[in-house]
Design a protein around this motif. Structure first.
Motif, PDB file in Angstrom:
ATOM      1  N   TRP A   1      44.856  38.135  44.393  1.00 48.84           N
ATOM      2  CA  TRP A   1      44.709  39.267  42.653  1.00 48.84           C
ATOM      3  C   TRP A   1      43.904  40.581  43.581  1.00 48.84           C
ATOM      4  N   PHE A   2      44.020  41.740  43.380  1.00 54.41           N
ATOM      5  CA  PHE A   2      43.725  42.385  43.414  1.00 54.41           C
ATOM      6  C   PHE A   2      43.310  43.184  42.702  1.00 54.41           C
TER       7      PHE A   2
ATOM      8  N   PRO B   1      40.886  52.697  36.774  1.00 50.83           N
ATOM      9  CA  PRO B   1      40.886  54.068  36.542  1.00 50.83           C
ATOM     10  C   PRO B   1      39.641  54.682  38.157  1.00 50.83           C
ATOM     11  N   VAL B   2      40.147  56.041  38.823  1.00 55.53           N
ATOM     12  CA  VAL B   2      38.937  56.195  39.153  1.00 55.53           C
ATOM     13  C   VAL B   2      38.179  55.628  40.517  1.00 55.53           C
ATOM     14  N   LYS B   3      38.315  54.107  40.546  1.00 61.34           N
ATOM     15  CA  LYS B   3      37.652  53.734  41.330  1.00 61.34           C
ATOM     16  C   LYS B   3      38.678  52.576  42.512  1.00 61.34           C
ATOM     17  N   GLU B   4      38.328  52.306  43.738  1.00 64.47           N
ATOM     18  CA  GLU B   4      39.178  51.576  44.741  1.00 64.47           C
ATOM     19  C   GLU B   4      39.266  50.064  44.691  1.00 64.47           C
ATOM     20  N   ARG B   5      40.492  49.795  44.777  1.00 64.94           N
ATOM     21  CA  ARG B   5      41.098  48.485  44.386  1.00 64.94           C
ATOM     22  C   ARG B   5      40.784  47.419  44.914  1.00 64.94           C
ATOM     23  N   GLU B   6      39.727  46.739  44.432  1.00 64.09           N
ATOM     24  CA  GLU B   6      38.585  45.679  45.299  1.00 64.09           C
ATOM     25  C   GLU B   6      39.746  44.030  44.912  1.00 64.09           C
ATOM     26  N   GLY B   7      39.737  42.809  45.579  1.00 60.85           N
ATOM     27  CA  GLY B   7      39.572  42.130  45.846  1.00 60.85           C
ATOM     28  C   GLY B   7      39.469  41.231  44.509  1.00 60.85           C
ATOM     29  N   VAL B   8      39.981  40.106  43.918  1.00 60.18           N
ATOM     30  CA  VAL B   8      39.358  39.415  42.556  1.00 60.18           C
ATOM     31  C   VAL B   8      39.064  37.715  42.567  1.00 60.18           C
ATOM     32  N   ALA B   9      40.332  37.546  43.896  1.00 53.88           N
ATOM     33  CA  ALA B   9      40.602  36.030  43.603  1.00 53.88           C
ATOM     34  C   ALA B   9      42.007  35.555  44.819  1.00 53.88           C
ATOM     35  N   SER B  10      41.751  35.087  45.816  1.00 59.76           N
ATOM     36  CA  SER B  10      42.371  34.097  46.372  1.00 59.76           C
ATOM     37  C   SER B  10      42.801  32.816  46.924  1.00 59.76           C
ATOM     38  N   ILE B  11      43.746  32.370  47.256  1.00 61.77           N
ATOM     39  CA  ILE B  11      44.169  31.101  47.204  1.00 61.77           C
ATOM     40  C   ILE B  11      44.823  30.833  48.358  1.00 61.77           C
ATOM     41  N   TYR B  12      45.198  29.151  49.165  1.00 63.58           N
ATOM     42  CA  TYR B  12      45.901  28.863  50.450  1.00 63.58           C
ATOM     43  C   TYR B  12      46.207  28.242  49.763  1.00 63.58           C
TER      44      TYR B  12
ATOM     45  N   VAL C   1      33.877  37.941  38.981  1.00 60.09           N
ATOM     46  CA  VAL C   1      34.951  36.844  38.303  1.00 60.09           C
ATOM     47  C   VAL C   1      34.499  35.320  38.111  1.00 60.09           C
ATOM     48  N   LYS C   2      33.120  35.563  39.068  1.00 58.70           N
ATOM     49  CA  LYS C   2      33.027  33.873  38.821  1.00 58.70           C
ATOM     50  C   LYS C   2      32.345  33.238  37.869  1.00 58.70           C
ATOM     51  N   GLY C   3      33.340  31.925  37.649  1.00 63.11           N
ATOM     52  CA  GLY C   3      32.473  31.422  35.976  1.00 63.11           C
ATOM     53  C   GLY C   3      33.738  31.903  34.711  1.00 63.11           C
ATOM     54  N   ARG C   4      34.676  32.805  35.531  1.00 59.99           N
ATOM     55  CA  ARG C   4      35.252  33.499  34.081  1.00 59.99           C
ATOM     56  C   ARG C   4      37.011  33.447  34.427  1.00 59.99           C
ATOM     57  N   PHE C   5      37.284  33.162  35.221  1.00 55.62           N
ATOM     58  CA  PHE C   5      38.568  33.606  36.288  1.00 55.62           C
ATOM     59  C   PHE C   5      38.653  32.333  37.213  1.00 55.62           C
TER      60      PHE C   5
ATOM     61  N   GLY D   1      36.938  35.329  28.851  1.00 57.78           N
ATOM     62  CA  GLY D   1      35.477  35.859  29.143  1.00 57.78           C
ATOM     63  C   GLY D   1      35.613  37.093  29.314  1.00 57.78           C
ATOM     64  N   LEU D   2      36.761  37.618  29.136  1.00 61.33           N
ATOM     65  CA  LEU D   2      37.104  39.299  29.533  1.00 61.33           C
ATOM     66  C   LEU D   2      36.076  40.403  28.829  1.00 61.33           C
TER      67      LEU D   2
END
Length: 126
Positions: free
Chosen positions: A36-37, A41-52, A64-68, A85-86
């Motif tokens: 998930w990325f 608004p007005v920010k670059e795309r950032e990685g949120v979480a990945s899974i293999y 997002v650690k501990g929340r997502f 915890g949004l």
């Protein structure tokens, strides 16, 4: 043809929760690196979480650690992002991404992804 379809976005109050889903076709969860990325608004795309899928190993950005929590269902070829915890800073368009043929130990947010979904909007109000 690979297709990633996100759902579950919407609006929430600060402190609330949302769960995003990403249904994948032509991608086998068990041997894919998926993530998930997000882009605010007005920010670059950032990685949120990945899974293999093969091992279930995960990677999270510090914010997002501990929340997502990212998870997947091989039977449904679907990954999820449970967001608790949004905070307003979580607002943005959330994109599902996938790549195939990647060894599990290389799966992570720093890796490039070849396939992307259309995105789903998440709005968190204070």
């Amino acid at each position: 043809q690979v297709r990633l379809v996100e759902s579950g976005g919407g609006s929430a109050q600060a402190g609330g929760s949302l769960r995003l889903s990403c249904a994948a076709s032509a991608v086998t969860y068990s041997d894919a690196c998926m993530a998930w990325f997000r882009q605010a608004p007005v920010k670059e795309r950032e990685g949120v979480a990945s899974i293999y899928g093969g091992s279930g190993s995960t990677d999270y950005t510090d914010a997002v650690k501990g929340r997502f929590t990212i998870s997947g269902d091989g039977d449904k070829n679907t990954i999820y992002l449970l967001m608790n915890g949004l905070v307003p800073e979580d607002t943005g368009i959330y994109y599902c991404a996938a790549t195939r043929g990647l060894p599990g130990y290389l799966c992570g947010l720093q890796h490039g992804f070849g396939y992307w979904g259309q995105g789903t909007q998440v709005t968190v109000s204070s």
